[in-house]
Design an enzyme around this catalytic site. Structure first.
Site, PDB file in Angstrom:
ATOM      1  N   ASN A 155       0.809  -1.236   0.000  1.00 22.91           N
ATOM      2  CA  ASN A 155       0.000   0.000   0.000  1.00 22.91           C
ATOM      3  C   ASN A 155       0.838   1.279   0.000  1.00 22.91           C
ATOM      4  O   ASN A 155       0.474   2.268  -0.616  1.00 22.91           O
ATOM      5  CB  ASN A 155      -1.045  -0.007   1.126  1.00 22.91           C
ATOM      6  CG  ASN A 155      -0.442  -0.160   2.492  1.00 22.91           C
ATOM      7  OD1 ASN A 155       0.760  -0.415   2.646  1.00 22.91           O
ATOM      8  ND2 ASN A 155      -1.259  -0.019   3.512  1.00 22.91           N
ATOM      9  N   PRO A 179      10.362  -6.614  -0.862  1.00 20.59           N
ATOM     10  CA  PRO A 179       9.131  -5.847  -1.102  1.00 20.59           C
ATOM     11  C   PRO A 179       7.952  -6.789  -1.350  1.00 20.59           C
ATOM     12  O   PRO A 179       8.136  -7.989  -1.567  1.00 20.59           O
ATOM     13  CB  PRO A 179       9.463  -5.051  -2.362  1.00 20.59           C
ATOM     14  CG  PRO A 179      10.568  -5.795  -3.043  1.00 20.59           C
ATOM     15  CD  PRO A 179      11.295  -6.598  -2.001  1.00 20.59           C
ATOM     16  N   GLY A 231       2.746  -5.429   7.699  1.00 21.70           N
ATOM     17  CA  GLY A 231       1.817  -6.296   6.966  1.00 21.70           C
ATOM     18  C   GLY A 231       0.605  -6.602   7.831  1.00 21.70           C
ATOM     19  O   GLY A 231       0.345  -5.901   8.819  1.00 21.70           O
ATOM     20  N   GLU A 253       4.649  -3.908  12.410  1.00 22.86           N
ATOM     21  CA  GLU A 253       3.630  -2.872  12.167  1.00 22.86           C
ATOM     22  C   GLU A 253       2.489  -3.568  11.439  1.00 22.86           C
ATOM     23  O   GLU A 253       2.625  -3.903  10.260  1.00 22.86           O
ATOM     24  CB  GLU A 253       4.210  -1.753  11.284  1.00 22.86           C
ATOM     25  CG  GLU A 253       5.405  -1.036  11.872  1.00 22.86           C
ATOM     26  CD  GLU A 253       5.076  -0.280  13.143  1.00 22.86           C
ATOM     27  OE1 GLU A 253       3.934   0.197  13.280  1.00 22.86           O
ATOM     28  OE2 GLU A 253       5.955  -0.179  14.005  1.00 22.86           O
ATOM     29  N   LEU A 254       1.369  -3.789  12.145  1.00 18.89           N
ATOM     30  CA  LEU A 254       0.352  -4.702  11.601  1.00 18.89           C
ATOM     31  C   LEU A 254      -0.986  -4.005  11.342  1.00 18.89           C
ATOM     32  O   LEU A 254      -1.042  -2.793  11.195  1.00 18.89           O
ATOM     33  CB  LEU A 254       0.205  -5.890  12.550  1.00 18.89           C
ATOM     34  CG  LEU A 254       1.539  -6.593  12.892  1.00 18.89           C
ATOM     35  CD1 LEU A 254       1.336  -7.687  13.909  1.00 18.89           C
ATOM     36  CD2 LEU A 254       2.222  -7.115  11.641  1.00 18.89           C
ATOM     37  N   CYS A 287      -3.549   1.080   6.739  1.00 20.92           N
ATOM     38  CA  CYS A 287      -3.716   0.475   8.064  1.00 20.92           C
ATOM     39  C   CYS A 287      -4.345   1.445   9.056  1.00 20.92           C
ATOM     40  O   CYS A 287      -5.044   1.035   9.963  1.00 20.92           O
ATOM     41  CB  CYS A 287      -2.366   0.001   8.585  1.00 20.92           C
ATOM     42  SG  CYS A 287      -1.126   1.306   8.552  1.00 20.92           S
ATOM     43  N   GLU A 389     -10.787  -5.321   9.170  1.00 13.52           N
ATOM     44  CA  GLU A 389     -10.141  -4.238   8.435  1.00 13.52           C
ATOM     45  C   GLU A 389     -10.756  -4.225   7.021  1.00 13.52           C
ATOM     46  O   GLU A 389     -10.664  -5.223   6.302  1.00 13.52           O
ATOM     47  CB  GLU A 389      -8.653  -4.580   8.360  1.00 13.52           C
ATOM     48  CG  GLU A 389      -7.768  -3.419   8.163  1.00 13.52           C
ATOM     49  CD  GLU A 389      -6.298  -3.817   8.219  1.00 13.52           C
ATOM     50  OE1 GLU A 389      -5.961  -4.989   7.972  1.00 13.52           O
ATOM     51  OE2 GLU A 389      -5.481  -2.932   8.507  1.00 13.52           O
TER      52      GLU A 389
END
Ligand code: NAD
Length: 490
Positions: A155, A179, A231, A253-254, A287, A389
């Protein structure tokens, strides 16, 4: 319409300062049209191991350089990115789908992390404090932990990489960057830029590949000492389990489920404008986007009226065209996933206030993966759309009666990434913000993320932080040297 520039890089893994070939090729499409942009060679297991070993070799020299020297290279990288910002933004837009203007914003944001950590490199402070025994002393030093394995999503394919690379390299680590499968081009585009900035060979390796495969190699190779992932929460959990076998450090970082609380005294026009901007940003595939918009019952009708007028005026289309506010979703499956959440909500009693499918007017986009901007009201906490989400351009509005109730419902989620509070009385806004169980709160601000600001989730949204002075700590370990205090014979 912006044209994709000629590539200044090769669509292939970058290892020890050279372009390599893997055993598998994968086509990377533009999600707006589904036309192929390039065929990218993926790193196979052998090449990933070679990249890790090359990074381990390069570490000896890199960690012994002065932090100022490392910082100069990082700041030069920032300047080179800015000099190339239009080309990078077009590539980002073509590969990820976001509007060109958002692509420019991402390039600037990504460069700001190279600038910030270029400056922070020289601010890794240890300490000397009084030892309880008079004849001894101890030194505390924060040192580079080793090779970092970096895994990023599609993203913000440039910025998520920049946050990790700049912090790791500033700390004195070397790194191997994997990536996302959908967005390897913008990552590979960074290799010549870093080389021109003076980064020595092997300090950053770039290995496009499959997540589960590369993640396992990162977890199993003893030279990798820290795994940093941005992710989904499911991927974070799988990576953490893999990392547990060798007790590797993880920095995660989720996913999120951000509440956006509109207080009764909020400026409705201003708030509606900000909600819309937040959801147009990468078409809601963010996110920290607003996943549940809690609106006080006294202002709900006016809020929905103003928001729907704004939403209807927005333009959804090819990110490379002029005057586009939102682009496509990353792939068709993403459209189906979002649609399943909307359908379940409508069946369970939510109301469709309005939808904007302006992309349908452009026949060149019929193969693209677009989803209409959608405004829903009467959304209940129990609906899937409120507990999952969404990752799409859907605004679900949930009505509340008291602020206490809104706070309690906002916190009823296993996620804790971001939250938003909109109102005119700052004392109330701050009090509500303090009650939210999230890592960052924007008060009357839809995009509070900056290189200077530490950002990380709590609960199932992650471990650790990126940005700020905290970002570099993820790549440092603490060493103490305790020794006799030298004395001067008088
Ligand atoms: P994803 O978890 O599917 O993929 C992210 C990365 O992990 C990709 O590079 C992928 O190849 C890799 N991966 C997949 N399986 C893996 C495994 N088993 N081991 C190691 N790596 C693996 O997520 P996505 O669909 O690319 O991105 C969307 C998700 O990312 C959302 O949940 C979003 O909230 C989250 N996200 C979080 C932040 C944040 O800062 N907290 C920022 C952006 C996105």
């Amino acid at each position: 319409m912006k044209a994709v520039p000629d590539f200044w890089f090769e669509p292939a893994p970058w290892v020890d300062g050279k372009w390599r070939r893997g055993t598998e090729e994968i086509s990377v499409p533009n999600p707006a049209t589904n036309a192929s942009l390039a065929s990218v060679s993926r790193a196979d297991a052998g090449l990933v191991a070679q990249a890790i070993e090359g990074a381990e070799k390069a570490w000896t020299d890199w960690r012994s350089r002065s932090p100022i020297e490392r910082g100069v290279i990082l700041k030069r990288t920032a300047a080179l990115m800015i000099a190339k910002r239009e080309d990078l933004a077009v590539l980002l837009s073509a590969e990820q789908g976001k509007p060109y203007a958002q692509g420019l914003g991402e390039v600037d944001y990504a460069a700001s992390f190279f600038q910030w950590f270029g400056e922070e490199a020289r601010r890794s402070y240890g300490r000397i404090a009084a030892h309880p025994e008079a004849e001894r002393e101890f030194f505390v030093e924060h040192k580079a932990i080793g090779v970092a394995g970096l895994i990023t999503p599609w993203n913000f394919p440039l910025a998520q990489g920049a946050k990790k690379i700049a912090a790791a390299l500033a700390a004195g680590c070397t790194a191997v960057w994997k990536p996302a499968e959908r967005t390897p081009l913008i990552a590979l585009a960074m290799a010549p830029i870093l080389e021109e900035a003076g980064l020595p060979q092997g300090v950053l390796q770039i290995v496009p590949g499959r997540g589960a495969v590369v993640g396992k190699i990162f977890a199993e190779h003893p030279a990798v000492r820290v795994l940093s992932l941005t992710g989904s929460t499911a991927t974070g959990s799988a990576l953490m389990a893999d990392a547990a076998r060798q007790i590797k450090r993880v920095s995660l970082e989720l996913g999120g489920n951000a509440p956006f609380i509109v207080l009764p005294d909020a400026d409705i026009e201003f708030t509606a404008e900000h909600v819309l901007r937040l959801k147009l940003f990468v078409s809601g595939q963010v996110c920290v986007t607003a996943n549940r918009v809690f609106v006080h019952e006294s202002i709900e009708r006016e809020f929905l009226d103003i928001l729907s007028q704004k939403l209807e005026r927005a333009v959804v289309g090819n990110g490379l065209s002029d005057h586009v506010d939102a682009g496509p979703l990353i792939h068709r499956q993403a459209c189906q996933d979002v649609d399943a959440l909307v359908s379940q909500a409508l069946t369970a009693g939510a109301r469709l206030v309005c939808r904007n499918a302006s992309f349908e007017r452009d026949p060149s986009l019929k193969e693209g993966s677009f989803y209409p901007l959608t405004l829903l009201s009467d959304v209940q906490d129990s609906m899937h759309i409120a507990s999952h989400e969404i990752f799409g351009p859907v605004i679900p509005v949930l009505r509340y009666k008291t602020v206490v109730e809104a706070i309690q419902r906002a916190n009823e989620t296993p996620y804790g990434l971001a939250g938003y509070v909109y109102g005119q009385d700052m004392t109330s806004c701050r009090a509500v913000a303090r009650e939210l169980e999230v890592g960052i709160v924007g008060v009357n601000e839809w995009r509070p993320l900056k290189a200077e600001i530490p950002f990380g989730g709590i609960k199932q949204s992650g471990i650790g932080a990126e940005g700020g002075e905290e970002g570099m700590r993820e790549f440092l370990c603490t060493q103490v040297i305790s020794m006799p205090k030298p004395t001067w014979e008088r």
